[in-house]
Design a protein around this motif. Structure first.
Motif, PDB file in Angstrom:
ATOM      1  N   GLY A 291       0.796  -1.218   0.000  1.00  0.00           N
ATOM      2  CA  GLY A 291       0.000   0.000   0.000  1.00  0.00           C
ATOM      3  C   GLY A 291       0.828   1.266   0.000  1.00  0.00           C
ATOM      4  N   SER A 292       0.748   2.015  -1.080  1.00  0.00           N
ATOM      5  CA  SER A 292       1.451   3.292  -1.191  1.00  0.00           C
ATOM      6  C   SER A 292       0.523   4.434  -0.809  1.00  0.00           C
ATOM      7  CB  SER A 292       1.935   3.470  -2.632  1.00  0.00           C
ATOM      8  OG  SER A 292       2.367   4.793  -2.857  1.00  0.00           O
TER       9      SER A 292
ATOM     10  N   GLY B  19       7.762  11.610  -0.438  1.00  0.00           N
ATOM     11  CA  GLY B  19       7.005  12.317   0.580  1.00  0.00           C
ATOM     12  C   GLY B  19       5.856  11.509   1.146  1.00  0.00           C
ATOM     13  N   GLU B  20       5.741  10.233   0.729  1.00  0.00           N
ATOM     14  CA  GLU B  20       4.664   9.371   1.216  1.00  0.00           C
ATOM     15  C   GLU B  20       5.245   8.167   1.953  1.00  0.00           C
ATOM     16  OE1 GLU B  20       1.159  10.288  -2.049  1.00  0.00           O
ATOM     17  OE2 GLU B  20       2.242   8.380  -2.168  1.00  0.00           O
ATOM     18  N   LEU B  21       4.358   7.420   2.580  1.00  0.00           N
ATOM     19  CA  LEU B  21       4.749   6.180   3.240  1.00  0.00           C
ATOM     20  C   LEU B  21       4.325   4.995   2.380  1.00  0.00           C
ATOM     21  CD1 LEU B  21       3.776   6.827   6.984  1.00  0.00           C
ATOM     22  CD2 LEU B  21       5.970   7.190   5.841  1.00  0.00           C
ATOM     23  N   PHE B  22       5.085   3.919   2.482  1.00  0.00           N
ATOM     24  CA  PHE B  22       4.777   2.674   1.783  1.00  0.00           C
ATOM     25  C   PHE B  22       4.704   1.560   2.821  1.00  0.00           C
ATOM     26  CE2 PHE B  22       6.597  -1.116  -0.540  1.00  0.00           C
ATOM     27  CZ  PHE B  22       5.409  -1.460  -1.172  1.00  0.00           C
ATOM     28  N   LEU B  23       3.553   0.890   2.883  1.00  0.00           N
ATOM     29  CA  LEU B  23       3.345  -0.201   3.843  1.00  0.00           C
ATOM     30  C   LEU B  23       3.322  -1.516   3.075  1.00  0.00           C
ATOM     31  CD1 LEU B  23       0.762  -0.293   6.758  1.00  0.00           C
ATOM     32  CD2 LEU B  23       1.021  -2.242   5.230  1.00  0.00           C
ATOM     33  N   ILE B  24       4.167  -2.452   3.493  1.00  0.00           N
ATOM     34  CA  ILE B  24       4.176  -3.765   2.840  1.00  0.00           C
ATOM     35  C   ILE B  24       4.103  -4.867   3.903  1.00  0.00           C
ATOM     36  CG2 ILE B  24       6.717  -3.795   2.624  1.00  0.00           C
ATOM     37  CD1 ILE B  24       5.991  -5.283  -0.185  1.00  0.00           C
TER      38      ILE B  24
END
Length: 602
Positions: free
Chosen positions: A376-377, A399-404
């Motif tokens: 999820g970006s 500038g965003e978070l990436f959840l894996i």
């Protein structure tokens, strides 16, 4: 690829399917019909042939239930899935409700009228759920009506996929740790103690563990769809399709079990009933059909004895878990190192999933992934059980978070890990909230607790820092996990519903999180092993703790060191030192150099 990315939702087909279902309901004189996610085996995941909830609503999540009325339809999904559900179902046609499943009876009593008949498939709802709903509806004059044939299956017709018939494999003793005969003897001992004649094993993972078999009937979960009856004395009976058993497998199983066709299960239960036998079924795991078939005199309510047994891993399973996590940690670290150097302007969620699976495949021991990777970006990371598809695929933007969140199935163990990574420079808010989640993670990981502690007792440890800031998350903090079995295994959990006592040898996840809808998601997940009781220096009583099995760095760029206590810093530095020492020798020079920087002391 073990994972596909096509859009599974079929929103456009929903109106016609609901119309036909309502026609069948009218013919059966039903005012509403229940469509659960579960199949007759009551597992978390189902084969395509049993994906009835997805077929009728378009919702693809792994938990939920729909109530289809004459003119309205409501989908019940818990906090993990409400955002996803609203995106997948037909707007204006199906309402999404976050009312807890346990409150379904109250909701039905409020929305149905006296004299209404609510249909359900008795194979797809547990004994406990049917009894709970019956008790809630009876005072209101509303009746639950079991149907002999599933109405959704009738709507589906010939287009319904065939049931899986994949081969059964024997699980090697060096990984199982105990022979099937020993496990069966333990179950029989429990039956004799409770003065019961037999137990019906209805959960596929219970059957797999008890008989030391594995399969591939369910995506990502190595089980064969089968039932079993274990008598207090004599051979157990395994109900599995003959086409699933190769001669060598059948020969081995027949040394300690009777093999019967699944079609013979009903007759066998009726024979036990006629003989007046006392047969145990787990009301929380067995379909209501089992209780109806056995009848009230033969049905004895009791827990599935294998659940507690398989939750406590033996020495071989613990050794296997450590080996699996070391192997998986190398793959994850290679992925994270690659991610840090990949061109952010071209990288997307699907490519990240492909790369990660590739690193796991490079171990040459990957049997499957343990669930569809959650990649999820940005705002997609706020969808707790997000499944990336070609329709939703999003680039990883600076500038965003990436959840894996991902996991693997190896013969010696099952893994599950979540990392949240900064893409470019994170905001102050992101770093602060990540640090609050990390504080909760550390609080659980470093906890000491006495014998008799339950998951519900530890759940506030993970939430306290978030609560102090007026924040929280709407999922449990931890779930049990199988040994080359289901990625979600009971009875243990760390949650508001975690009433099972934690025992040495249990493996459980530690995964607090925070989700800002439309912006980003944060979760930090490691698997931990409950350690043996130990009396610490100067202590009055023995306590247990956790050994962290998962090996991978936690993104230091997202940590506000000033928000951590000295003990928090010491834990993180020690964990990172352990990760570097364990994984470093297994990596090439480039990845090892990245790891050294990623695990440097705070």
């Amino acid at each position: 690829m073990f994972q596909t990315f096509e859009n599974q939702a079929e929103r456009g087909a929903t109106p016609a399917r609901l119309k036909e279902l309502r026609r069948l309901m009218a013919a059966a004189k039903l005012d509403a019909y229940l469509v659960p996610r579960a199949d007759e085996f009551q597992g978390e995941y189902v084969p395509e042939s049993a994906a009835r909830l997805k077929f009728i609503t378009g919702f693809t999540g792994s938990a939920g239930l729909a109530v289809i009325g004459k003119k309205t339809a409501t989908l019940f999904a818990d906090g993990r899935y409400t955002v996803q559900a609203r995106a997948e179902v037909e707007p204006g046609l199906i309402e999404v409700s976050s009312v807890p499943r346990a409150k379904l009876g109250d909701w039905l009593a409020e929305h149905a009228s006296r004299g209404h008949r609510i249909g359900f498939d008795p194979r797809l709802h547990t004994v406990a759920e049917v009894e709970r709903l019956t008790a809630a509806l009876k005072p209101h004059g509303i009746k639950l009506v079991p149907t002999n044939r599933n109405l959704v299956d009738r709507v589906w017709g010939r287009a319904r996929p065939p049931a899986p018939k994949n081969p059964v494999a024997l699980h090697p003793l060096k990984f199982a740790g105990r022979a099937a005969q020993e496990k069966i003897a333990d179950i029989q001992k429990a039956l004799k103690t409770d003065k019961q004649d037999a137990v019906v094993l209805t959960l596929s993972d219970s059957v797999a563990w008890t008989f030391n078999i594995r399969g591939s009937d369910i995506p990502h979960t190595p089980v064969a769809l089968a039932f079993a009856i274990v008598p207090a004395t004599g051979k157990p009976e395994l109900f599995v399709g003959a086409e699933k058993l190769e001669p060598a497998v059948r020969k081995e199983l027949e040394t300690f079990a009777k093999i019967s066709a699944p079609e013979g299960l009903a007759a066998r239960l009726k024979a036990l009933r006629k003989a007046g036998k006392r047969v145990r079924i787990d009301p929380g795991a067995a379909g209501y059909w089992f209780a109806r078939t056995l009848g009230p005199k033969s049905t004895v309510r009791g827990g599935d004895p294998s659940i507690a047994m398989k939750a406590i891993k033996n020495a071989a399973e613990i050794k296997g878990a450590r080996a699996a996590h070391l192997r998986d940690g190398v793959a994850i670290t290679r992925f994270l190192a690659w991610l840090d150097t990949a061109a952010a302007d071209t990288l997307d969620e699907i490519e990240a999933v492909r790369r990660l699976e590739g690193f796991r495949r490079a171990t040459n021991q990957l049997r499957e992934i343990s669930f569809d990777t959650i990649s999820g970006s940005g705002p997609n990371g706020a969808i707790v059980h997000y499944r990336v598809s070609e329709a939703t695929n999003r680039k990883l933007k600076p500038g965003e978070l990436f959840l894996i969140d991902s996991g693997a199935q190896y013969l010696d163990g099952t893994t599950d890990i979540t990392r949240t990574v900064a893409i470019g420079k994170p905001t102050t808010e992101m770093r602060e909230r990540f640090t609050l989640v990390l504080k909760g993670h550390i609080a659980v990981a470093s906890a000491r607790f006495p014998k008799g502690t339950r998951g519900i007792d530890l759940d506030p440890f993970a939430r306290r820092a978030l609560w102090q800031a007026g924040l929280d998350y709407d999922h449990g903090t931890g779930h049990g996990i199988g040994s080359y079995l289901s990625v979600h295994e009971g009875p243990q959990s760390i949650s508001r519903a975690g009433m099972a006592v934690l025992e040495p040898g249990m493996i459980i996840s530690n995964e607090p999180g925070y989700y800002k809808e439309g912006a980003y998601g944060i979760r930090i997940e490691n698997l931990v092993l409950v350690t043996d009781l130990e009396k610490m220096p100067g202590a009055d009583r023995e306590t247990m703790g956790f050994e962290t099995l998962t090996l991978a760095p936690i993104d230091r760029r997202l940590i506000v060191k000033e928000m951590l206590s000295p003990d928090d810093v010491a834990w993180l530095d020690a964990y990172h030192a352990h990760v570097a020492a364990a994984l470093g020798p297994e990596l090439d020079d480039e990845a090892r150099g990245w790891l050294q920087a990623a695990t440097a002391p705070l």
